[in-house]
Design an enzyme around this catalytic site. Sequence first.
Site: not given
Length: 402
Positions: A194-195, A198
């Site tokens: 997820y990070h 980003k």
Amino acid sequence: MDHKMKNVLVVGGDGFCGWPTALHLSQLGHSVTIVDNLSRRRIDDDLGANSLTPIQPIDVRIAAWHEATGKTIGFEHIDVALEYDRFEALLAALKPDTVIHFAEQRAAPYSMKGISEKRYTVDNNIGATHNLLAAITNLNLDTHIVHLGTMGVYGYDDDGMEIPEGYLKVYIPGDEKQIFQREILYPTNPGSVYHMTKSMDQILFQFYAKNDHLRITDLHQGIVWGTQTEETKLDDRLMNRFDYDGDYGTVLNRFLMQSAVGHPLTVHGTGGQTRAFIHIQDTVKCLALAVENPPQERNKVKILNQMTETHTVRHLAGLVADATGAPVANVENPRNEAAENGLRVSNETFISLGLQPITLAQGLCEETQQIAQRFADRCRMDMIPCVSTWTDNQRPGLVPSS
Ligand code: NAD
């Protein structure tokens, strides 16, 4: 500051941050349309999880808002990662002043659950972000894009340096005693798939700002806590979601829930991880400030840190334990992260724009009584533990090439 009422598209506007933001902007007088594919609700069904608070279907929410305030919010059911043509047609029809982009899979544990969740998170998040940038460029719109990034892209290095707002000046020694100076994006250090998405979003923004002169604000947000805002409190049908499960529940919400149902507060490892936090009420205020203060520069992304305080997980557990009498249980940390870290963050832009933060000390009591205790009987106890792990990804027993 630009006080003109704007035409705002809130992409991901049925979610935890998006819904109260849509209401707040509508209340301020902006014209608001929500786009959402309702995937967050579907993931809850797939996981067998639920929002602790009873949230209404999107059409009931929007009708309740109209009843409570006389204001109208539009809704379009579109998957912005998969339905490019429909999304572009909507943008062409609305020509929004601002698009706020919340529409990503946002749980780090979920993104580490297995191969299909990893692939979904990358395809969805990168697809959604790139489709938005490509469509605005293709239509030649002068729309300001506001994106929700995360403090997590910076990683958690523990050398005491204050994390700046997105950019870092670096000095590079060259030949012949020359020193070169560059301003670079603060190097990312993602701790989950997820990070990682980003972090990749940041490069997409950098390219489209440089190449196509899009106006972009990227908000590196801390962990959001709290449930209700001034607008969601107007009617029970407007209530915001509260995630407490091991995948989507952020740390403080999990502690509040655990204390309300008599479960020990599960602290991962020593609880020495320091994280940045912000109350949902401050999130919506920051979003309104971002909408009203578009960047002047067109070839550089405006990056702001959207957080108001930092705490260690241990300290948070202590605060909830003191307020509720719940015991604390240290459990093995499923994440591959430093056991202890410090964190210093600059949030000077929002403070200079007039944000007056709600502190944990002020908001904790309301959250405990009005939400966690009020809805404790809706809790599914088996959803509380985090079963996604990072630590068995160390690849023991590598299969040799044939
Ligand atoms: P959420 O999952 O509650 O909301 C996201 C919304 O986007 C959901 O309603 C979902 O259905 C929708 N969505 C996802 N993919 C979509 C797609 N392809 N097309 C259309 N709609 C789609 O998450 P949230 O907590 O509201 O977070 C919103 C944003 O803020 C995320 O980008 C997240 O990374 C960021 N953020 C959240 C936190 C936090 O603590 N909640 C912290 C930092 C950053």
